[in-house]
Design a protein around this motif. Structure first.
Motif, mmCIF file in Angstrom:
data_model
loop_
_atom_site.group_PDB
_atom_site.id
_atom_site.type_symbol
_atom_site.label_atom_id
_atom_site.label_comp_id
_atom_site.label_asym_id
_atom_site.label_seq_id
_atom_site.Cartn_x
_atom_site.Cartn_y
_atom_site.Cartn_z
ATOM 1 N N ALA A 678 -5.945 -5.269 3.515
ATOM 2 C CA ALA A 678 -5.121 -4.590 4.520
ATOM 3 C C ALA A 678 -3.818 -5.347 4.763
ATOM 4 O O ALA A 678 -2.752 -4.750 4.948
ATOM 5 N N ILE A 679 -3.900 -6.678 4.728
ATOM 6 C CA ILE A 679 -2.700 -7.492 4.923
ATOM 7 C C ILE A 679 -1.729 -7.261 3.772
ATOM 8 O O ILE A 679 -0.505 -7.194 3.969
ATOM 9 N N GLN A 680 -2.263 -7.124 2.566
ATOM 10 C CA GLN A 680 -1.389 -6.853 1.421
ATOM 11 C C GLN A 680 -0.636 -5.549 1.625
ATOM 12 O O GLN A 680 0.558 -5.437 1.306
ATOM 13 N N THR A 681 -1.327 -4.561 2.149
ATOM 14 C CA THR A 681 -0.677 -3.270 2.410
ATOM 15 C C THR A 681 0.440 -3.427 3.435
ATOM 16 O O THR A 681 1.530 -2.861 3.294
ATOM 17 N N ILE A 682 0.162 -4.208 4.489
ATOM 18 C CA ILE A 682 1.164 -4.409 5.552
ATOM 19 C C ILE A 682 2.385 -5.133 5.000
ATOM 20 O O ILE A 682 3.540 -4.742 5.233
ATOM 21 N N VAL A 683 2.148 -6.218 4.218
ATOM 22 C CA VAL A 683 3.261 -6.991 3.676
ATOM 23 C C VAL A 683 4.080 -6.147 2.712
ATOM 24 O O VAL A 683 5.314 -6.188 2.702
ATOM 25 N N SER A 684 3.387 -5.331 1.888
ATOM 26 C CA SER A 684 4.089 -4.446 0.957
ATOM 27 C C SER A 684 4.968 -3.460 1.713
ATOM 28 O O SER A 684 6.105 -3.177 1.316
ATOM 29 N N ALA A 685 4.440 -2.941 2.842
ATOM 30 C CA ALA A 685 5.214 -1.988 3.649
ATOM 31 C C ALA A 685 6.438 -2.665 4.264
ATOM 32 O O ALA A 685 7.523 -2.068 4.355
#
Length: 741
Positions: A678-685
């Motif tokens: 989920a953190i990867q998704t947030i950082v990518s966003a």
């Protein structure tokens, strides 16, 4: 006198034969007596009064007429003798007065009588039965009687004049006394009128009371204050109608004491007006005496109700929190000291609970200060409902509260702390919003944790902060471990005040690199404190304290000036020119703009080589002054970065500000990339968002190769962290910059 005249008469041939001398003597004596009888009383009257009124003028005219007749009859025969005799007698009268002329005339008569009787000298001796002798005796008797009467008359007149003078003097005295009495009476009447007018127009209450408290008189001010008309209250008992004895018994006792005291008595007491309201009056009472006996009192009163209300309002402002109505810091110290002293005397325990609302700042940031104030009011009410009447509640500042619990041990304090959490946790309805809070509480105990109120509050505060650091929404007692942290905090607070002067601060610089070519594109200035006892400290351990004690502006100015000076030196040495980032987290940038301009001018550093890293919460502040400050800095050429992006609720709001150059992704997100999808998704966003906003994206806290590769694959522009460079002292930076050249 007659003898020399007769001798002269014969010596010069005389005018009369000796046989006619007796008849001549009779004629002369009659003329002399008549002259003396007429002239001398008139002269004496003139000598006494010096004035001739109409009556005296009439007598003077009669006397002159008689004298003229006598002179006419006698001067033909005896002008010289009569003239000389009259002149002699008048001279004697002028010399010694009426008494002298009477004595002279009498002596002349006696001498003439004796000479005639004995036949001495030229006088013819007359027999006792001679009729001439009888005539002489008759004239002598008449003359003597006349002069005696004249003397008596003169004495009576003198007595009359003296009596008249005395009467006039006494009359004038009485007239003066009467006029003085009239003047005094007029003055008394004027004074009475003035006093009555003064009483009637006075702004003070004026009452006349008898010894039993019955109202004898009152002025219009008394009517206005009490609400009673004079006709309604006159003759009534003051201590039944206005100050009831059953309600204010002490006032009646004070009044009774006035009669036994020798000086006017002063006191303050309430009265009940006609409308039933209570008003406070300050009185000054004086006795009224009649024949040295006290018969009543005159009371002067000032209505101080409004002043008392103002004083109470001022006292409330000085001692109570204006928002919640709780005690403020001043009253906490005053009443807290009293509770602590009572606990010491009674050897009882006392507990101090420090309450802090978790994340209350977010409420102000998201909903506004008005909503935040309403939340504080509701929390204060819930705390009131949770404690005892004997407990003391105070609001220190912001969302911090203190409760002092007398006669409370550790178990009682823990029970109340749980109750407070249960009371505060339920949602608070503000309009159409429902706000839920949690609390962190710290507890200290007397005498276990100290016997000073300030220390007890400080230790409870420290215990509360230990809860904040451990996750919030709980309570904790002060412990030795927490005490150690408190000691460190106190040592830090004390050392901060002299750290700059003692040159204990130092800036370390951590390079930032581009993922495209691994070149150094900037440096971040990181503050370090060489504490003499605690060693090398990072900003996290001392900057919050610096903000709290008001030293942040001084420290920020030192950091800015030192970094700008150092960068200008490196550029002067011909090293690679890169911007230096300075963190302004927790500081009002708009208040510091003038100092930034001044430092840039002083150090001659070009603005494009200074980068300000601004906290999201600061950028989300709707203050128009902040926006204007950012525009000024942007126009000047400074670079600006959103620091710690992604760790605050105000993230998106911070991007509304114009003039930003870069986003810095918070290290906590980067460090979780390997374990949290989920953190990867947030950082990518976040990276995609930066691209769309045309902002460069930098990831801080990069410590592994995985993190670097992942960020590079997702087109993050720049990184910073231990993987590439550690924070370095200033003397190590030139070598790195030379390598870049």
């Amino acid at each position: 006198m007659t003898l020399p005249l007769l001798v002269a008469n014969q010596a010069f041939g005389g005018f009369l034969p000796w046989q006619e001398v007796p008849e001549s003597l009779i004629t002369i004596w009659m003329g002399d007596s008549l002259g003396i009888f007429l002239v001398l009383p008139l002269y004496d009257a003139w000598r006494q009064s010096k004035t001739i009124n109409q009556s005296k003028f009439l007598w003077l005219g009669l006397g002159v007429l008689s004298l003229v007749i006598v002179l006419t009859l006698t001067f033909v025969l005896y002008p010289v003798l009569l003239g000389i005799s009259l002149l002699a007698l008048l001279g004697l009268a002028l010399r010694v007065g009426l008494l002298g002329s009477a004595i002279g005339a009498t002596l002349l008569s006696v001498i003439s009588l004796l000479a005639t009787r004995r036949g001495l000298g030229p006088f013819i001796r007359l027999a006792p039965d001679n009729p001439y002798l009888a005539v002489i005796l008759l004239m002598f008797s008449i003359s003597l009687a006349v002069h005696i009467v004249a003397l008596q008359y003169a004495e009576l007149r003198r007595q009359r004049d003296h009596l008249q003078a005395t009467i006039n003097e006494q009359t004038n005295y009485l007239i003066d006394e009467i006029e003085a009495l009239d003047k005094t009476q007029k003055e008394l009447e004027d004074a009475r009128d003035f006093a009555e007018n003064l009483i009637q127009t006075a702004n003070a209450i004026v009452l006349l009371l008898d010894l039993n408290g019955c109202i004898l008189e009152l002025n219009p001010t008394a009517e206005e204050v009490t609400g009673y008309q004079r006709s309604e209250i006159l003759g009534k008992d003051w201590f039944e109608s206005i100050v009831p004895r059953d309600r204010y018994p002490h006032v009646w006792e004070q009044f009774k004491n006035c009669s036994s005291e020798e000086i006017p008595h002063n006191f303050e007491n309430p009265i009940i007006t006609k409308s039933g309201k209570e008003r406070y009056i300050v009185w000054r009472n004086s006795k009224i005496f009649k024949n040295n006996e006290c018969v009543g009192f005159i009371s002067f009163g000032i209505d101080i109700t409004d002043r008392r209300d103002n004083e109470k309002a001022l006292e409330r402002q000085a001692c109570y929190d204006f928002l919640t109505g709780l005690a403020n810091r001043f009253l906490l110290q005053e009443q807290g000291q009293e509770l602590l002293l009572l606990a010491k005397r009674s050897q009882e325990m006392l507990a101090v609970i420090f309450i802090d609302l978790d994340r209350f700042k977010d409420i102000n940031d998201n909903f506004g200060h008005e909503v935040g104030d309403r939340v504080l009011v509701e929390v204060a009410q819930r705390i009131r409902q949770s404690v005892r009447q004997s407990d003391l509640i105070a609001r220190l500042s912001g969302d911090e509260f203190v409760v002092i619990l007398p006669n409370t041990d550790a178990q009682g304090a823990a029970t109340l702390a749980q109750k407070l959490q249960q009371q505060i946790t339920p949602p608070i309805a503000i309009g159409d919003r429902s706000i839920q809070l949690t609390t962190s509480l710290g507890i200290s105990l007397f005498p276990v944790d100290g016997d000073d109120l300030e220390i007890l509050i400080k230790k409870a505060d420290t215990a509360m902060y230990s809860i904040k650091e451990g996750g919030r929404d709980a309570f904790s007692f002060f412990t030795a471990t927490i005490g150690q942290r408190l000691q460190e905090r106190l040592e830090i607070e004390s050392g901060l005040r002299s750290a700059i002067a003692n040159q204990q601060f130092e800036l370390f610089y951590q390079p930032q690199i581009s993922l495209q070519d691994d070149s150094i594109i900037g440096l971040e200035a990181l503050l370090r404190w060489h504490h003499p006892h605690l060693g090398l400290l990072t900003p996290k351990s001392f900057l919050p304290i610096a903000i709290e004690i008001g030293l942040m502006e001084e420290i920020q100015q030192w950091v800015l000036k030192t970094a700008c000076t150092q960068n200008a030196v490196w550029q002067a040495q011909g090293l690679k020119s890169v911007p230096i980032g300075i963190n302004f987290s927790g500081f009002q940038i708009q208040e510091f703009c003038p100092q930034i301009f001044e430092i840039l001018n002083e150090t001659t550093l070009r603005p494009q080589y200074l980068e300000l890293e601004l906290n999201e919460a600061i950028l989300a502040d709707p203050d128009s002054g902040l926006k204007q400050g950012l525009i000024q800095l942007k126009n000047l050429g400074l670079k600006m970065t959103v620091d710690d992006f992604g760790c605050s609720d105000s993230t998106l709001a911070s991007l509304q500000n114009k003039g930003l150059n870069r986003l810095k992704i918070d290290a906590s997100l980067i460090q979780a990339l390997e374990v949290d999808q989920a953190i990867q998704t947030i950082v990518s966003a976040i990276i995609d968002l930066g691209h769309k906003l045309e902002l460069r994206v930098l990831a801080e806290g990069v410590e592994t190769e995985f993190q670097r590769q992942w960020l590079q694959e997702h087109q993050c522009h720049e990184i910073q962290g231990y993987l590439v460079y550690l924070p370095l002292p200033a003397e190590d930076i030139p070598a790195i910059l030379r390598e870049q050249q």
